[in-house]
Design a protein around this motif. Structure first.
Motif, PDB file in Angstrom:
ATOM      1  N   LYS A  22       0.815  -1.340   0.058  1.00 50.18           N
ATOM      2  CA  LYS A  22       0.143  -0.345   0.142  1.00 50.18           C
ATOM      3  C   LYS A  22       0.786   0.983  -0.060  1.00 50.18           C
ATOM      4  CE  LYS A  22      -4.424  -1.589   2.077  1.00 50.18           C
ATOM      5  NZ  LYS A  22      -4.766  -1.994   3.979  1.00 50.18           N
ATOM      6  N   THR A  35       2.770   0.286   3.239  1.00 52.01           N
ATOM      7  CA  THR A  35       2.531  -0.034   4.304  1.00 52.01           C
ATOM      8  C   THR A  35       2.333  -1.801   3.828  1.00 52.01           C
ATOM      9  OG1 THR A  35       0.960   1.552   5.968  1.00 52.01           O
ATOM     10  CG2 THR A  35       0.104  -1.024   5.468  1.00 52.01           C
ATOM     11  N   LEU A  36       3.017  -2.654   4.510  1.00 47.88           N
ATOM     12  CA  LEU A  36       3.738  -3.540   3.480  1.00 47.88           C
ATOM     13  C   LEU A  36       2.086  -4.740   4.789  1.00 47.88           C
ATOM     14  CD1 LEU A  36       4.644  -5.911   1.383  1.00 47.88           C
ATOM     15  CD2 LEU A  36       6.910  -6.583   3.779  1.00 47.88           C
ATOM     16  N   GLN A  37       1.473  -5.571   3.327  1.00 50.65           N
ATOM     17  CA  GLN A  37       0.779  -6.484   4.292  1.00 50.65           C
ATOM     18  C   GLN A  37       0.918  -7.307   3.311  1.00 50.65           C
ATOM     19  OE1 GLN A  37      -3.052  -5.502   4.026  1.00 50.65           O
ATOM     20  NE2 GLN A  37      -3.024  -3.774   5.655  1.00 50.65           N
ATOM     21  N   ARG A  44      -6.980 -13.504   6.951  1.00 49.15           N
ATOM     22  CA  ARG A  44      -6.300 -12.064   7.369  1.00 49.15           C
ATOM     23  C   ARG A  44      -4.807 -12.090   7.080  1.00 49.15           C
ATOM     24  NH1 ARG A  44      -9.951  -8.662   9.698  1.00 49.15           N
ATOM     25  NH2 ARG A  44      -8.224  -8.393  10.359  1.00 49.15           N
ATOM     26  N   PRO A  45      -4.474 -10.249   6.835  1.00 49.93           N
ATOM     27  CA  PRO A  45      -2.641 -10.861   7.055  1.00 49.93           C
ATOM     28  C   PRO A  45      -2.049 -11.164   8.100  1.00 49.93           C
ATOM     29  CG  PRO A  45      -3.935  -8.319   5.688  1.00 49.93           C
ATOM     30  CD  PRO A  45      -4.946 -10.175   6.469  1.00 49.93           C
ATOM     31  N   GLU A  48       2.749  -7.069   8.672  1.00 47.33           N
ATOM     32  CA  GLU A  48       2.310  -5.735   8.718  1.00 47.33           C
ATOM     33  C   GLU A  48       3.485  -5.174   9.311  1.00 47.33           C
ATOM     34  OE1 GLU A  48      -1.338  -2.311   9.254  1.00 47.33           O
ATOM     35  OE2 GLU A  48      -1.974  -4.472   8.613  1.00 47.33           O
ATOM     36  N   VAL A  50       5.194  -0.897   8.586  1.00 46.46           N
ATOM     37  CA  VAL A  50       5.244  -0.291   7.514  1.00 46.46           C
ATOM     38  C   VAL A  50       6.612   0.745   7.240  1.00 46.46           C
ATOM     39  CG1 VAL A  50       4.656   2.963   8.807  1.00 46.46           C
ATOM     40  CG2 VAL A  50       3.471   0.285   9.138  1.00 46.46           C
TER      41      VAL A  50
END
Length: 801
Positions: A22, A35-37, A44-45, A48, A50
């Motif tokens: 993101k 933002t990495l997920q 669900r991720p 996560e 930043v």
């Protein structure tokens, strides 16, 4: 069947990882927040992080220079005419040079310190064997146009494809298709200077489709088809198009063009009725993708820049061939995109053009799902995983049959026995009288003596023991020399005392001479004479007992039953051995194949040359054998209360502990050789962990364990150690092979090692506990080998697909 397997194989590959990058608001002069997920496809991720993308003020200018060079290539393409279009020729080499410079700058930008944490996390979490969907979520127009697939990091992952996504998305509930065909609405727009006949032919060659062509339609006709109640699975457009800013436009015919918002209601209804993919095989489609994403179309496939006719045809052909084989949507795009590299000497940067735009709320469809077949990882187990598991099992069973696993299986068996908690107690029914080194010296015997007890001492001991009234006396000492003529009482006691059991030794299985007999001048009845032969495996450990055997012709030892079996039977029913009407110790059908050894009402299971982990040659196996189930004690010599011979012969010895018990007499002096008679009467057991002689167990204590095992089976219902038959063992081993294959085939990567270790530990604990409680020796080593081998084989197979 091969096609069905291929379909299932690619369906399973969809179970990979989803990586979302993101990129927040910002610009190339100030940088971007990121933002990495990372998570599973349907989860669900789980990660996560930043980070940030640093400033890169030169990147927009360099992209514009490349774009100008690319658009100045004088090749026919599907871009709508632009009034200010540059027409001078730019050489292919110049375009490629600008492309290389752009890639170098982009990769340098993605290795800066601000972005390093995200870079490292991707390396940590992703594996080259993973199936990965990577989605760059941004609204910046230039970020969408960058050649992200040229990022050096992504070259490590052969099963990764990248897509774009808008920051805002929404899931649209659409009904599952009830059609068994893929419904395609194909719009062939304004075709001046284009070869749309090839697009049409490629679509017509697809299997299992319901195909409707709209050649050069007007807006009303297109609107009418989009509103059809049966719905469409794929919307296809080929023709001229372009993007201006964030908006796109397509040419329906020579007179009419339209934008996506002008079909807003019709397209929204088509999405609600199941439209899953929109393919625009036309030029400069990112503006079209933005407008279509606003309508929440699940998957949109467009070209970033003007696309030459030949490139458009080659990409469409490769994509349709791959996707219609039920390869995943992402991998189909990657495969078709990479095939364009063969055209880049004529059309540079052709592999940069196709891009997938993803609605992150929707799962990518497969060809099967568009046909109404919803693929599931648990439906239709792929036969290749089963075939690999079967091959691993066959190889392991063959190795086991040939004896290649025997040493490993016996080592595992020993370890299970040693690791079991010390929960058993000494057997109170047995007392051992040890003929120690001190006792031997007091008798005047040494290492050169041919006996380990004098006749005088033995007679005194038997006389003393008679006063304490033991139920059975077992003399575990060889008496191969004649009884002295001046000791007729000893001869009489050995011949007539019903509770005194003597022993002899058979020659080895491979020899017809040797052995040790009873006193030559004494005639011992069969119920008072047993053989003392103990069995040792190749590693010199005693794990098996011999209960009965047929004496070899001419053997000095004529006993059919073992010393321990006769002692146990005499204890359980004194005098019963001499009563043919009540045979408490019975060995019937000898030497037939279905012989049975029975102690009172308890039948003793027979160990065969291939029981459990054993693979014994016929010449090394004989008689009626059984596994020796030691009492698990801190020290195996604590099986029974023990006294030295000197203690018992003392005048003040209180022998109340001997009353109604089994009394065993045996030599325990390690340093005493006794010539050739006693030198091997110290034994290694599964509990022996060193090669030191002092860690070996005297034979009299081994006999005590065997007697305890037999008596406990009758009096205490303590089961004998047993094994499964060959069929059950093979089924057990195959079960673990298929468990390993299933684990490697189906499981999501981030849970793989947890499940692998859980199953390995479960296998160990099951085999360990089954050996102790129901006393079943379950194959552990071959099961562990096929489980691990199947995991490795299937994982390697999948990694190469």
């Amino acid at each position: 069947m091969a096609k069905q397997f291929g379909n299932s194989l690619d369906n399973m590959r969809e179970l990979g990882k989803l990586v979302v990058l993101k990129i927040g608001p910002g610009n190339f002069q100030q940088g971007f927040s990121v933002t990495l997920q990372i998570g599973g496809e349907t989860q669900r991720p789980t990660v996560e992080l930043v980070g940030a993308l640093p400033t890169a003020p030169d990147l927009p200018l360099l992209y514009q220079q490349w774009q100008t060079a690319y658009r100045q290539l004088q090749v026919p393409h599907r871009l709508e005419s632009e009034p200010n279009m540059v027409t001078n020729v730019s050489w292919v080499g110049d375009c490629q040079e600008m492309a290389d410079a752009l890639c170098d700058l982009m990769n340098h930008w993605l290795t800066q310190a601000d972005f390093q944490a995200i870079h490292n996390k991707l390396l940590e979490q992703l594996s080259p064997s993973d199936n990965i969907r990577m989605v760059v979520q941004t609204e910046d127009p230039l970020l969408k146009r960058l050649p992200w697939h040229q990022w050096v990091l992504l070259q490590r992952y052969p099963r990764l494809e990248l897509a774009l996504s808008a920051p805002v998305y929404e899931q649209v509930e659409a009904p599952h298709t009830r059609s068994k065909t893929v419904r395609i609405l194909a719009i062939l727009g304004e075709a001046t200077g284009l070869d749309l006949a090839t697009d049409r032919s490629l679509l017509q060659n697809l299997p299992g489709v319901d195909l409707h062509f709209l050649p050069a339609p007007d807006r009303a006709v297109l609107n009418q088809y989009l509103w059809q109640p049966q719905g469409w699975d794929i919307l296809f457009f080929a023709g001229h198009s372009n993007s201006t800013g964030s908006n796109g436009q397509i040419s329906l015919n020579a007179q009419e063009s339209l934008t996506i918002p002008e079909l807003k209601y019709a397209l929204s209804k088509a999405v609600q009725r199941g439209l899953a993919i929109a393919i625009f095989n036309s030029c400069d489609g990112l503006g079209l993708a933005q407008d279509l994403a606003d309508l929440h179309i699940p998957q949109i496939l467009v070209m970033r820049e003007p696309v030459p006719d030949r490139v458009a045809h080659e990409f469409l052909k490769g994509f349709l061939e791959s996707f219609s084989r039920d390869t995943s949507l992402y991998l189909s795009v990657r495969e078709a995109r990479e095939r364009l590299q063969g055209l880049e000497n004529e059309f540079p940067c052709a592999t940069w053009l196709p891009i997938l735009c993803q609605n992150l709320a929707q799962q990518p469809p497969t060809w099967q799902s568009l046909q109404g077949q919803v693929p599931s990882p648990n439906l239709g187990a792929p036969w290749m995983a089963g075939a690999l598991a079967t091959a691993v099992t066959a190889a392991t069973l063959a190795m086991r049959l040939l004896g290649g696993l025997q040493s490993l299986e016996l080592a595992a068996y020993d370890r299970f026995l040693r690791w079991w908690p010390l929960w058993e107690t000494p057997d109170h029914r047995i007392v051992v009288i040890e003929n120690t080194a001190t006792d031997l010296k007091q008798q005047g015997l040494d290492k050169t003596s041919d006996a380990s007890i004098t006749d005088e001492t033995l007679l005194k001991l038997l006389q003393k023991l008679e006063t304490f009234a033991p139920r059975v006396i077992g003399v575990d000492i060889y008496h191969a020399h004649p009884i002295a003529d001046d000791l007729p009482e000893l001869k009489q006691r050995l011949e007539s005392a019903s509770n005194v059991v003597s022993l002899c030794k058979h020659p080895s299985m491979s020899a017809e001479t040797g052995g040790i007999g009873p006193p030559p001048n004494a005639t011992l009845p069969h119920e008072s004479l047993g053989f003392s032969d103990l069995l040792e495996d190749r590693d010199s450990r005693a794990r098996r007992i011999l209960l009965a055997m047929e004496p070899l012709p001419g053997s000095v030892c004529t006993a059919h039953k073992s010393f321990a079996a006769i002692v146990a039977a005499q204890y359980l029913a004194p005098g019963a051995l001499d009563n043919s009407q009540n045979p408490w110790l019975e060995h019937v059908f000898w030497p037939e194949e279905h012989e049975q050894f029975q102690l009172q009402q308890v039948k003793v299971p027979r160990l065969t040359p291939s029981s459990g982990g054993y693979r014994l040659p016929a010449e090394a196996f004989g008689g009626y054998q059984q596994l020796l189930r030691y009492r698990h004690l801190p020290d195996l010599e604590h099986i029974a209360q023990s006294y030295s011979l000197g203690q018992v012969l003392q005048a003040d010895f209180n022998g109340q502990d001997l009353r109604d018990r089994i009394v065993l007499i045996g030599t325990t002096a390690l340093e005493f050789g006794g010539g050739d008679i006693e030198e091997r009467d110290f034994w290694k057991t599964p509990y022996t962990t060193s090669e030191r002689p002092e860690d070996m167990i005297p034979g009299v204590f081994i006999q005590a364990h065997i007697i305890s095992q037999l008596v406990s089976a009758v009096d205490d219902d303590r089961p004998f150690l047993s094994t499964w038959n060959d069929g059950v063992e093979i089924a057990w081993i195959m079960l673990w092979a298929f468990a390993g294959a299933g684990l490697a085939w189906y499981l999501v990567k981030n849970r793989f090692w947890l499940m692998f270790l859980t199953l390995e530990v479960s296998l160990f604990l099951m085999c360990w506990s089954l050996l102790a409680v129901p006393a079943i020796w379950v194959p552990y080593v071959p099961a562990a080998i096929v489980f691990t081998g199947s995991v490795v084989a299937v994982s390697r197979y999948r990694s190469y697909q």
